[in-house]
Design a protein around this motif. Structure first.
Motif, PDB file in Angstrom:
ATOM      1  N   GLY A 163      40.155  36.829  34.509  1.00 45.36           N
ATOM      2  CA  GLY A 163      40.872  36.705  35.773  1.00 45.36           C
ATOM      3  C   GLY A 163      40.784  37.972  36.600  1.00 45.36           C
ATOM      4  O   GLY A 163      40.491  39.057  36.093  1.00 45.36           O
ATOM      5  N   GLY A 164      41.032  37.808  37.893  1.00 49.04           N
ATOM      6  CA  GLY A 164      40.873  38.906  38.840  1.00 49.04           C
ATOM      7  C   GLY A 164      41.807  40.077  38.646  1.00 49.04           C
ATOM      8  O   GLY A 164      41.434  41.220  38.883  1.00 49.04           O
ATOM      9  N   GLY A 173      46.074  45.983  41.999  1.00 44.34           N
ATOM     10  CA  GLY A 173      45.711  47.305  42.496  1.00 44.34           C
ATOM     11  C   GLY A 173      44.631  47.263  43.557  1.00 44.34           C
ATOM     12  O   GLY A 173      43.984  48.267  43.840  1.00 44.34           O
ATOM     13  N   ALA A 174      44.437  46.099  44.165  1.00 45.00           N
ATOM     14  CA  ALA A 174      43.401  45.949  45.200  1.00 45.00           C
ATOM     15  C   ALA A 174      43.837  46.625  46.500  1.00 45.00           C
ATOM     16  O   ALA A 174      45.021  46.724  46.793  1.00 45.00           O
ATOM     17  CB  ALA A 174      43.129  44.470  45.448  1.00 45.00           C
ATOM     18  N   VAL A 195      31.892  48.122  48.234  1.00 48.81           N
ATOM     19  CA  VAL A 195      33.107  47.308  48.207  1.00 48.81           C
ATOM     20  C   VAL A 195      32.901  46.142  47.243  1.00 48.81           C
ATOM     21  O   VAL A 195      31.769  45.736  46.980  1.00 48.81           O
ATOM     22  CB  VAL A 195      33.483  46.819  49.639  1.00 48.81           C
ATOM     23  CG1 VAL A 195      32.450  45.871  50.180  1.00 48.81           C
ATOM     24  CG2 VAL A 195      34.865  46.178  49.680  1.00 48.81           C
ATOM     25  N   ILE A 196      34.023  45.629  46.716  1.00 46.88           N
ATOM     26  CA  ILE A 196      33.995  44.498  45.786  1.00 46.88           C
ATOM     27  C   ILE A 196      34.921  43.413  46.299  1.00 46.88           C
ATOM     28  O   ILE A 196      36.058  43.707  46.686  1.00 46.88           O
ATOM     29  CB  ILE A 196      34.455  44.942  44.372  1.00 46.88           C
ATOM     30  CG1 ILE A 196      33.464  45.952  43.784  1.00 46.88           C
ATOM     31  CG2 ILE A 196      34.628  43.726  43.449  1.00 46.88           C
ATOM     32  CD1 ILE A 196      33.984  46.647  42.537  1.00 46.88           C
ATOM     33  N   LEU A 197      34.445  42.178  46.335  1.00 48.04           N
ATOM     34  CA  LEU A 197      35.302  41.020  46.611  1.00 48.04           C
ATOM     35  C   LEU A 197      35.627  40.383  45.270  1.00 48.04           C
ATOM     36  O   LEU A 197      34.721  40.049  44.508  1.00 48.04           O
ATOM     37  CB  LEU A 197      34.597  39.997  47.502  1.00 48.04           C
ATOM     38  CG  LEU A 197      34.360  40.361  48.961  1.00 48.04           C
ATOM     39  CD1 LEU A 197      33.690  39.194  49.681  1.00 48.04           C
ATOM     40  CD2 LEU A 197      35.653  40.717  49.659  1.00 48.04           C
ATOM     41  N   MET A 198      36.910  40.211  44.991  1.00 50.99           N
ATOM     42  CA  MET A 198      37.352  39.722  43.685  1.00 50.99           C
ATOM     43  C   MET A 198      38.187  38.457  43.823  1.00 50.99           C
ATOM     44  O   MET A 198      39.242  38.463  44.457  1.00 50.99           O
ATOM     45  CB  MET A 198      38.188  40.818  43.001  1.00 50.99           C
ATOM     46  CG  MET A 198      38.727  40.419  41.638  1.00 50.99           C
ATOM     47  SD  MET A 198      37.435  40.233  40.387  1.00 50.99           S
ATOM     48  CE  MET A 198      36.932  41.943  40.182  1.00 50.99           C
ATOM     49  N   ASP A 199      37.719  37.389  43.204  1.00 49.22           N
ATOM     50  CA  ASP A 199      38.472  36.137  43.172  1.00 49.22           C
ATOM     51  C   ASP A 199      39.582  36.232  42.130  1.00 49.22           C
ATOM     52  O   ASP A 199      39.406  36.865  41.085  1.00 49.22           O
ATOM     53  CB  ASP A 199      37.516  34.990  42.821  1.00 49.22           C
ATOM     54  CG  ASP A 199      38.208  33.646  42.742  1.00 49.22           C
ATOM     55  OD1 ASP A 199      39.110  33.391  43.566  1.00 49.22           O
ATOM     56  OD2 ASP A 199      37.850  32.846  41.872  1.00 49.22           O
ATOM     57  N   ASN A 200      40.717  35.621  42.403  1.00 45.37           N
ATOM     58  CA  ASN A 200      41.822  35.632  41.448  1.00 45.37           C
ATOM     59  C   ASN A 200      41.499  34.842  40.182  1.00 45.37           C
ATOM     60  O   ASN A 200      41.823  35.256  39.082  1.00 45.37           O
ATOM     61  CB  ASN A 200      43.088  35.081  42.094  1.00 45.37           C
ATOM     62  CG  ASN A 200      44.288  35.185  41.175  1.00 45.37           C
ATOM     63  OD1 ASN A 200      44.617  36.255  40.689  1.00 45.37           O
ATOM     64  ND2 ASN A 200      44.949  34.070  40.924  1.00 45.37           N
ATOM     65  N   TRP A 201      40.858  33.691  40.343  1.00 43.68           N
ATOM     66  CA  TRP A 201      40.638  32.786  39.218  1.00 43.68           C
ATOM     67  C   TRP A 201      39.259  32.923  38.595  1.00 43.68           C
ATOM     68  O   TRP A 201      38.665  31.959  38.158  1.00 43.68           O
ATOM     69  CB  TRP A 201      40.868  31.339  39.658  1.00 43.68           C
ATOM     70  CG  TRP A 201      42.227  31.116  40.192  1.00 43.68           C
ATOM     71  CD1 TRP A 201      42.567  30.843  41.480  1.00 43.68           C
ATOM     72  CD2 TRP A 201      43.465  31.153  39.473  1.00 43.68           C
ATOM     73  NE1 TRP A 201      43.932  30.719  41.600  1.00 43.68           N
ATOM     74  CE2 TRP A 201      44.499  30.900  40.388  1.00 43.68           C
ATOM     75  CE3 TRP A 201      43.788  31.385  38.129  1.00 43.68           C
ATOM     76  CZ2 TRP A 201      45.842  30.871  40.008  1.00 43.68           C
ATOM     77  CZ3 TRP A 201      45.110  31.350  37.759  1.00 43.68           C
ATOM     78  CH2 TRP A 201      46.114  31.097  38.690  1.00 43.68           C
ATOM     79  N   ILE A 202      38.732  34.124  38.559  1.00 40.58           N
ATOM     80  CA  ILE A 202      37.399  34.346  38.012  1.00 40.58           C
ATOM     81  C   ILE A 202      37.416  34.288  36.476  1.00 40.58           C
ATOM     82  O   ILE A 202      38.294  34.868  35.858  1.00 40.58           O
ATOM     83  CB  ILE A 202      36.836  35.709  38.517  1.00 40.58           C
ATOM     84  CG1 ILE A 202      35.397  35.941  38.094  1.00 40.58           C
ATOM     85  CG2 ILE A 202      37.705  36.877  38.107  1.00 40.58           C
ATOM     86  CD1 ILE A 202      34.376  35.397  39.038  1.00 40.58           C
ATOM     87  N   ILE A 217      29.626  43.603  45.927  1.00 40.78           N
ATOM     88  CA  ILE A 217      29.605  42.663  44.812  1.00 40.78           C
ATOM     89  C   ILE A 217      30.678  41.619  45.081  1.00 40.78           C
ATOM     90  O   ILE A 217      31.803  41.960  45.462  1.00 40.78           O
ATOM     91  CB  ILE A 217      29.913  43.329  43.457  1.00 40.78           C
ATOM     92  CG1 ILE A 217      28.887  44.404  43.124  1.00 40.78           C
ATOM     93  CG2 ILE A 217      29.947  42.269  42.341  1.00 40.78           C
ATOM     94  CD1 ILE A 217      29.170  45.131  41.810  1.00 40.78           C
ATOM     95  N   ILE A 218      30.323  40.355  44.880  1.00 40.47           N
ATOM     96  CA  ILE A 218      31.294  39.266  44.986  1.00 40.47           C
ATOM     97  C   ILE A 218      31.459  38.654  43.602  1.00 40.47           C
ATOM     98  O   ILE A 218      30.484  38.207  43.000  1.00 40.47           O
ATOM     99  CB  ILE A 218      30.840  38.183  45.986  1.00 40.47           C
ATOM    100  CG1 ILE A 218      30.522  38.790  47.354  1.00 40.47           C
ATOM    101  CG2 ILE A 218      31.922  37.095  46.099  1.00 40.47           C
ATOM    102  CD1 ILE A 218      29.884  37.805  48.332  1.00 40.47           C
ATOM    103  N   PHE A 219      32.688  38.670  43.114  1.00 37.94           N
ATOM    104  CA  PHE A 219      33.022  38.002  41.851  1.00 37.94           C
ATOM    105  C   PHE A 219      33.761  36.722  42.200  1.00 37.94           C
ATOM    106  O   PHE A 219      34.903  36.757  42.652  1.00 37.94           O
ATOM    107  CB  PHE A 219      33.928  38.891  40.979  1.00 37.94           C
ATOM    108  CG  PHE A 219      33.232  40.059  40.356  1.00 37.94           C
ATOM    109  CD1 PHE A 219      32.513  39.914  39.176  1.00 37.94           C
ATOM    110  CD2 PHE A 219      33.289  41.315  40.945  1.00 37.94           C
ATOM    111  CE1 PHE A 219      31.868  40.998  38.589  1.00 37.94           C
ATOM    112  CE2 PHE A 219      32.654  42.409  40.369  1.00 37.94           C
ATOM    113  CZ  PHE A 219      31.943  42.247  39.186  1.00 37.94           C
ATOM    114  N   ASP A 220      33.097  35.578  42.043  1.00 36.43           N
ATOM    115  CA  ASP A 220      33.717  34.287  42.328  1.00 36.43           C
ATOM    116  C   ASP A 220      32.924  33.215  41.596  1.00 36.43           C
ATOM    117  O   ASP A 220      31.707  33.301  41.506  1.00 36.43           O
ATOM    118  CB  ASP A 220      33.726  34.011  43.833  1.00 36.43           C
ATOM    119  CG  ASP A 220      34.737  32.941  44.233  1.00 36.43           C
ATOM    120  OD1 ASP A 220      34.852  31.925  43.510  1.00 36.43           O
ATOM    121  OD2 ASP A 220      35.411  33.109  45.259  1.00 36.43           O
TER     122      ASP A 220
END
Length: 123
Positions: free
Chosen positions: A63-64, A99-100, A52-59, A9-12
């Motif tokens: 927020g991430g 906690g990434a 796995v998850i990709l997490m953007d800081n400014w989502i 999953i990509i959160f961006d």
């Protein structure tokens, strides 16, 4: 749809990043799911259970950091590795606070992204 069962999953909220990452990861056999916000993140992740998850800081919206912490505080989801990514110069500190398991600084090299994702999955 691939049959090897690798899901990410990509959160961006950056459409360019989503399209590039999706293309590259699908070429490698990943089943890619994208979200442009992290609202109801527990429900979103529970519905997919990615590797796995990709997490953007400014989502948007929380927020991430808050989103990642929510995942890490959920007993059923905390085992899923989160790769934090941001253009922020404090990316390492942000990832630790969230906690990434790993982080990628934007702009990033696609080979670095692939290596880091592989690293958290085999860890």
């Amino acid at each position: 749809m691939t049959d090897n069962g690798k899901k990410i999953i990509i959160f961006d909220d950056d459409e360019d990043i989503l399209s590039v990452c999706t293309y590259v990861l699908e070429e490698q056999g990943w089943e890619v799911h994208v979200f442009t916000d992290c609202n109801n993140i527990i429900e979103k992740v529970n519905g997919i259970i990615p590797d796995v998850i990709l997490m953007d800081n400014w989502i948007p919206d929380t927020g991430g950091i808050v989103a990642t912490q929510a995942l890490k505080n959920d007993a059923a989801l905390k085992h899923i590795p989160v790769v934090y990514f941001s253009a922020n110069s404090d990316i390492q500190l942000l990832a630790e606070k969230a906690g990434a398991e790993a982080y990628i600084a934007k702009p990033f090299d696609l080979e670095d992204m692939e290596r880091i994702i592989s690293g958290v999955i085999t860890a």
